[in-house]
Design a protein around this motif. Structure first.
Motif, PDB file in Angstrom:
ATOM      1  N   ASN A  82       0.803  -1.230   0.000  1.00 38.16           N
ATOM      2  CA  ASN A  82       0.000   0.000   0.000  1.00 38.16           C
ATOM      3  C   ASN A  82       0.832   1.275   0.000  1.00 38.16           C
ATOM      4  N   GLY A  83       2.124   1.176  -0.317  1.00 35.86           N
ATOM      5  CA  GLY A  83       2.980   2.357  -0.344  1.00 35.86           C
ATOM      6  C   GLY A  83       3.061   2.954  -1.739  1.00 35.86           C
ATOM      7  N   PHE A  84       3.234   4.274  -1.797  1.00 40.14           N
ATOM      8  CA  PHE A  84       3.446   4.931  -3.083  1.00 40.14           C
ATOM      9  C   PHE A  84       4.333   6.144  -2.865  1.00 40.14           C
ATOM     10  N   GLY A  85       4.968   6.586  -3.934  1.00 44.67           N
ATOM     11  CA  GLY A  85       5.922   7.695  -3.869  1.00 44.67           C
ATOM     12  C   GLY A  85       7.105   7.360  -4.750  1.00 44.67           C
ATOM     13  N   SER A  86       8.288   7.826  -4.361  1.00 45.22           N
ATOM     14  CA  SER A  86       9.466   7.511  -5.164  1.00 45.22           C
ATOM     15  C   SER A  86      10.669   7.253  -4.272  1.00 45.22           C
ATOM     16  N   PRO A 113       0.146   5.377  -6.922  1.00 44.36           N
ATOM     17  CA  PRO A 113      -0.931   4.876  -6.053  1.00 44.36           C
ATOM     18  C   PRO A 113      -2.016   4.201  -6.886  1.00 44.36           C
ATOM     19  N   VAL A 114      -2.613   3.178  -6.318  1.00 42.32           N
ATOM     20  CA  VAL A 114      -3.711   2.453  -6.969  1.00 42.32           C
ATOM     21  C   VAL A 114      -4.845   2.354  -5.951  1.00 42.32           C
ATOM     22  N   ASN A 115      -6.044   2.724  -6.371  1.00 43.36           N
ATOM     23  CA  ASN A 115      -7.190   2.625  -5.476  1.00 43.36           C
ATOM     24  C   ASN A 115      -7.452   1.162  -5.148  1.00 43.36           C
ATOM     25  N   GLN A 116      -7.552   0.870  -3.859  1.00 37.08           N
ATOM     26  CA  GLN A 116      -7.854  -0.483  -3.419  1.00 37.08           C
ATOM     27  C   GLN A 116      -9.376  -0.651  -3.332  1.00 37.08           C
ATOM     28  N   PRO A 117      -9.889  -1.809  -3.683  1.00 37.02           N
ATOM     29  CA  PRO A 117     -11.351  -1.994  -3.592  1.00 37.02           C
ATOM     30  C   PRO A 117     -11.808  -1.940  -2.135  1.00 37.02           C
ATOM     31  N   PRO A 118     -13.001  -1.406  -1.889  1.00 37.19           N
ATOM     32  CA  PRO A 118     -13.499  -1.363  -0.506  1.00 37.19           C
ATOM     33  C   PRO A 118     -13.740  -2.773   0.015  1.00 37.19           C
ATOM     34  N   THR A 119     -13.901  -2.877   1.339  1.00 35.82           N
ATOM     35  CA  THR A 119     -14.081  -4.190   1.961  1.00 35.82           C
ATOM     36  C   THR A 119     -15.438  -4.288   2.635  1.00 35.82           C
ATOM     37  N   LEU A 120     -15.936  -5.501   2.709  1.00 40.40           N
ATOM     38  CA  LEU A 120     -17.165  -5.844   3.417  1.00 40.40           C
ATOM     39  C   LEU A 120     -17.062  -7.319   3.770  1.00 40.40           C
ATOM     40  N   ASN A 121     -17.232  -7.641   5.047  1.00 39.73           N
ATOM     41  CA  ASN A 121     -17.163  -9.050   5.439  1.00 39.73           C
ATOM     42  C   ASN A 121     -18.299  -9.833   4.781  1.00 39.73           C
ATOM     43  N   ALA A 122     -18.043 -11.107   4.561  1.00 38.65           N
ATOM     44  CA  ALA A 122     -19.033 -11.991   3.930  1.00 38.65           C
ATOM     45  C   ALA A 122     -20.313 -12.051   4.768  1.00 38.65           C
ATOM     46  N   ASN A 148      -4.232   3.674   4.208  1.00 37.32           N
ATOM     47  CA  ASN A 148      -3.802   5.000   3.742  1.00 37.32           C
ATOM     48  C   ASN A 148      -4.807   5.640   2.784  1.00 37.32           C
ATOM     49  N   GLU A 149      -5.993   5.067   2.667  1.00 34.51           N
ATOM     50  CA  GLU A 149      -7.036   5.635   1.814  1.00 34.51           C
ATOM     51  C   GLU A 149      -8.201   6.094   2.680  1.00 34.51           C
TER      52      GLU A 149
END
Length: 171
Positions: A82-86, A113-122, A148-149
């Motif tokens: 989940n890190g981004f930068g240089s 950076p890449v948007n991560q999909p949101p989470t929801l427990n089953a 970090n989002e």
């Protein structure tokens, strides 16, 4: 008269390295090294190759794969999750001489950076009786997908058979 020409250590060599761009959460990266030498055909020295990262919080120090006297080698690194930068990666070849013994080449790694999909427990299946009262289903594990989002989340629910169960209301 006599003129004596004393030998001088020639600096080792390493070909230039190109900048690179990768996405957040990219896996193991390999960078090929070439043009590694002691610097002169008449010098036979044990060469040591090292690599460092200017931003170890994003890219920990790379691992080097090199055997002395080879003209090629590799470095390997994995950006942190989940890190981004240089980060600037510096590769150094040392021939062990007392002077002119080090050459370094640097390149920049940009991690987008890449948007991560949101989470929801089953959710568990449920069975209810005909004419049952209002049902409540607790939702948990709702998140933006990465620490970090920070994003506004919208939760909706739909029914595959609205004639039997109308689209649920979400609170």
């Amino acid at each position: 008269f006599t003129v004596t020409v004393n030998p001088v250590n020639q600096p080792p060599t390493l070909s230039a390295l190109a900048n690179m761009t990768i996405n957040e959460n990219a896996g193991l990266q390999a960078v090929n090294l070439s043009g590694i030498s002691s610097g002169a055909a008449n010098e036979s020295q044990t060469l040591t190759v090292t690599a460092t990262s200017s931003n170890p919080g994003l890219i920990p120090s790379p691992t080097v794969s090199y055997t002395s006297a080879n003209t090629t080698g590799s470095i390997f690194f994995t950006p942190v999750a989940n890190g981004f930068g240089s980060s600037t990666i510096t590769v150094t070849v040392n021939d062990g001489g007392t002077s002119n013994n080090i050459v370094s080449q640097s390149f920049t790694v940009t991690v987008n950076p890449v948007n991560q999909p949101p989470t929801l427990n089953a959710l568990a299946n449920m069975a209810i009786n005909e004419n049952a009262a209002l049902q409540t289903v607790n939702l948990s594990g709702i998140g933006s997908g990465a620490a970090n989002e920070s994003q506004t989340l919208t939760v909706t629910a739909t029914s595959s058979n609205t004639g039997l169960i109308p689209n649920p209301t979400v609170s």
